[in-house]
Design a protein around this motif. Structure first.
Motif, PDB file in Angstrom:
ATOM      1  N   LEU A 175       0.620  -1.205  -0.046  1.00 39.63           N
ATOM      2  CA  LEU A 175      -0.028   0.010   0.084  1.00 39.63           C
ATOM      3  C   LEU A 175       0.952   1.111   0.047  1.00 39.63           C
ATOM      4  CD1 LEU A 175      -2.706  -1.189   2.444  1.00 39.63           C
ATOM      5  CD2 LEU A 175      -2.860  -1.010   0.076  1.00 39.63           C
ATOM      6  N   SER A 176       1.970   1.255   0.143  1.00 33.44           N
ATOM      7  CA  SER A 176       2.990   2.394   0.360  1.00 33.44           C
ATOM      8  C   SER A 176       3.246   3.036  -1.032  1.00 33.44           C
ATOM      9  CB  SER A 176       4.295   2.128   0.995  1.00 33.44           C
ATOM     10  OG  SER A 176       5.031   1.110   0.131  1.00 33.44           O
ATOM     11  N   GLU A 256      -7.743  -3.131   8.869  1.00 33.99           N
ATOM     12  CA  GLU A 256      -7.761  -1.571   8.201  1.00 33.99           C
ATOM     13  C   GLU A 256      -7.546  -0.608   8.928  1.00 33.99           C
ATOM     14  OE1 GLU A 256      -9.681   1.915   7.803  1.00 33.99           O
ATOM     15  OE2 GLU A 256     -10.668   0.616   8.627  1.00 33.99           O
ATOM     16  N   ALA A 257      -7.964  -0.565  10.067  1.00 34.41           N
ATOM     17  CA  ALA A 257      -7.763   0.496  11.154  1.00 34.41           C
ATOM     18  C   ALA A 257      -6.337   0.487  11.477  1.00 34.41           C
ATOM     19  CB  ALA A 257      -8.509   0.408  12.260  1.00 34.41           C
ATOM     20  N   THR A 258      -5.708  -0.578  11.431  1.00 34.16           N
ATOM     21  CA  THR A 258      -4.151  -0.567  11.628  1.00 34.16           C
ATOM     22  C   THR A 258      -3.362  -0.123  10.431  1.00 34.16           C
ATOM     23  OG1 THR A 258      -4.530  -2.665  13.212  1.00 34.16           O
ATOM     24  CG2 THR A 258      -2.157  -2.142  12.434  1.00 34.16           C
ATOM     25  N   LEU A 259      -3.663  -0.382   9.455  1.00 37.06           N
ATOM     26  CA  LEU A 259      -3.006   0.187   8.317  1.00 37.06           C
ATOM     27  C   LEU A 259      -3.269   1.570   8.240  1.00 37.06           C
ATOM     28  CD1 LEU A 259      -3.601  -2.834   5.554  1.00 37.06           C
ATOM     29  CD2 LEU A 259      -1.593  -2.266   6.933  1.00 37.06           C
ATOM     30  N   VAL A 264      -0.776   4.015   5.823  1.00 41.37           N
ATOM     31  CA  VAL A 264      -0.622   3.333   4.608  1.00 41.37           C
ATOM     32  C   VAL A 264      -2.130   2.742   3.959  1.00 41.37           C
ATOM     33  CG1 VAL A 264       1.817   2.852   4.652  1.00 41.37           C
ATOM     34  CG2 VAL A 264       0.170   1.118   5.451  1.00 41.37           C
ATOM     35  N   GLY A 265      -2.989   2.937   4.714  1.00 38.89           N
ATOM     36  CA  GLY A 265      -4.318   2.427   4.532  1.00 38.89           C
ATOM     37  C   GLY A 265      -5.066   3.615   3.839  1.00 38.89           C
ATOM     38  N   TRP A 273     -12.031   5.527  11.179  1.00 34.79           N
ATOM     39  CA  TRP A 273     -11.873   5.404  12.698  1.00 34.79           C
ATOM     40  C   TRP A 273     -10.201   5.103  12.924  1.00 34.79           C
ATOM     41  CZ3 TRP A 273     -15.901   0.981  13.358  1.00 34.79           C
ATOM     42  CH2 TRP A 273     -17.202   1.568  13.387  1.00 34.79           C
ATOM     43  N   GLY A 274      -9.423   4.461  11.960  1.00 38.16           N
ATOM     44  CA  GLY A 274      -7.997   4.458  11.941  1.00 38.16           C
ATOM     45  C   GLY A 274      -7.315   5.684  11.825  1.00 38.16           C
ATOM     46  N   ILE A 275      -7.841   6.562  10.871  1.00 37.73           N
ATOM     47  CA  ILE A 275      -7.132   7.917  10.606  1.00 37.73           C
ATOM     48  C   ILE A 275      -7.395   8.853  11.952  1.00 37.73           C
ATOM     49  CG2 ILE A 275      -7.467  10.072   9.239  1.00 37.73           C
ATOM     50  CD1 ILE A 275      -8.341   8.061   6.846  1.00 37.73           C
TER      51      ILE A 275
END
Length: 321
Positions: A175-176, A256-259, A264-265, A273-275
């Motif tokens: 994803l990078s 997805e939240a972790t990435l 990189v997600g 939520w991850g952002i």
């Protein structure tokens, strides 16, 4: 002359019935009163599973929670009337206020509104990734389990290669190089690394089911491979796949939240939520409310899907009956 045999019954004005005529469950016999005990009827695996699930409080609570989350993911305006992108820097990091129960984030945006709108991206990634991994994995694993031979060996070696890739490291590398911040690159990556697990489950289930007598009878009657797979094997081998996919859905949402947390997600301006957790992590001492609510929503969502998967597993596993 009466030709009735011993033990037979002669109905007045009706035909005689011999002792060989057994009462059927759907036919009312003489002397049968409505409301009496019903004749026992056999239920299949799915009927038994649904019968157990309806009486399982874990399933009911998790299913209602997931239904609510799906509804607000589709129509967040039902419970949030604000704009998740609108910010007021004068209110940055402020705590709860009237009309804003979760407070404000670093850019003065309403945390409650962003938490509600963040369900859309996370649930979309989870559902789409699960469907893609389940379809791809069950198809490849089912074919490998049914045909065996070189196809089975080739698929097993390819799956071993994907199993050897650390999922977080693979996400950072894959994803990078993707510039898009939408959900589809994340979905594609999860499907790419998620199908081997479901493929192995599907393969083992098909290998077990194809040895049953009804499958052998279908082959003996001339059924082709396609008909045997779709009509006889797939309906009886899909239960383990459903269980694993349901539990994996919660795992994919947390992935997805972790990435997204690692950058990189999903990327802004997508609401996730991850952002929000990533942007609030540096301010956890000054404004813990910025981290508490999106992290809590993520935890409840993942827990609901895992609880649903556990309930489905218990209902579909005949060894637990």
């Amino acid at each position: 002359m009466d030709l009735a045999t011993p033990g037979s019954q002669t109905l007045k004005g009706g035909p005689r019935r011999g002792p060989w005529r057994l009462p059927l469950p759907w036919r009312k016999e003489p002397g049968h009163r409505s409301g009496g005990p019903a004749a026992p009827t056999g239920r299949g695996l799915w009927s038994d599973a649904w019968h157990d699930l309806r009486r399982n409080p874990v399933f009911i609570v998790s299913a209602l929670t997931i239904l609510f989350l799906v509804l607000i993911a589709i129509w967040p305006q039902l419970i949030a009337s604000g704009n998740p992108y609108h910010g007021d820097l004068a209110r940055a990091q402020d705590g709860p206020a009237p009309g804003h129960p979760f407070g404000y984030d670093l850019q003065g945006r309403d945390v409650y509104t962003r938490t509600v709108y963040g369900a859309r991206a996370s649930i979309t990634v989870g559902i789409c990734a699960t469907l893609g991994a389940a379809l791809l994995g069950s198809t490849l694993g089912g074919l490998a389990g049914y045909f065996g031979g070189w196809w089975d060996a080739l698929l097993s070696r390819i799956a071993d290669v994907f199993f050897g890739i650390p999922i977080l490291l693979g996400g950072l590398v894959f994803l990078s190089v993707v510039t898009s911040g939408s959900v589809w690159p994340v979905v594609g990556f999860i499907v790419l690394l998620g199908w081997p697990q479901i493929s192995r489950i599907a393969r083992g289930s098909v290998v077990t089911v194809k040895e049953h007598d009804y499958v052998q009878a279908a082959r003996a009657l001339g059924a082709g491979s396609g008909r045997t797979l779709l009509r006889h094997i797939a309906p009886n081998a899909v239960a383990p796949v459903i269980v694993v996919a349901t539990i994996a859905l919660g795992t994919y949402i947390s992935l997805e939240a972790t990435l997204s947390f690692l950058g990189v997600g999903l990327k802004p301006p997508t609401v996730s939520w991850g952002i929000d957790i990533s942007s609030a992590a540096t301010q956890i001492r000054n404004a813990p409310h910025m981290l508490l609510w999106p992290a809590g929503a993520l935890s409840v969502t993942v827990l609901a899907f895992i609880m649903l998967g556990d309930a489905v597993r218990d209902a579909l596993d005949p060894r637990l009956r």
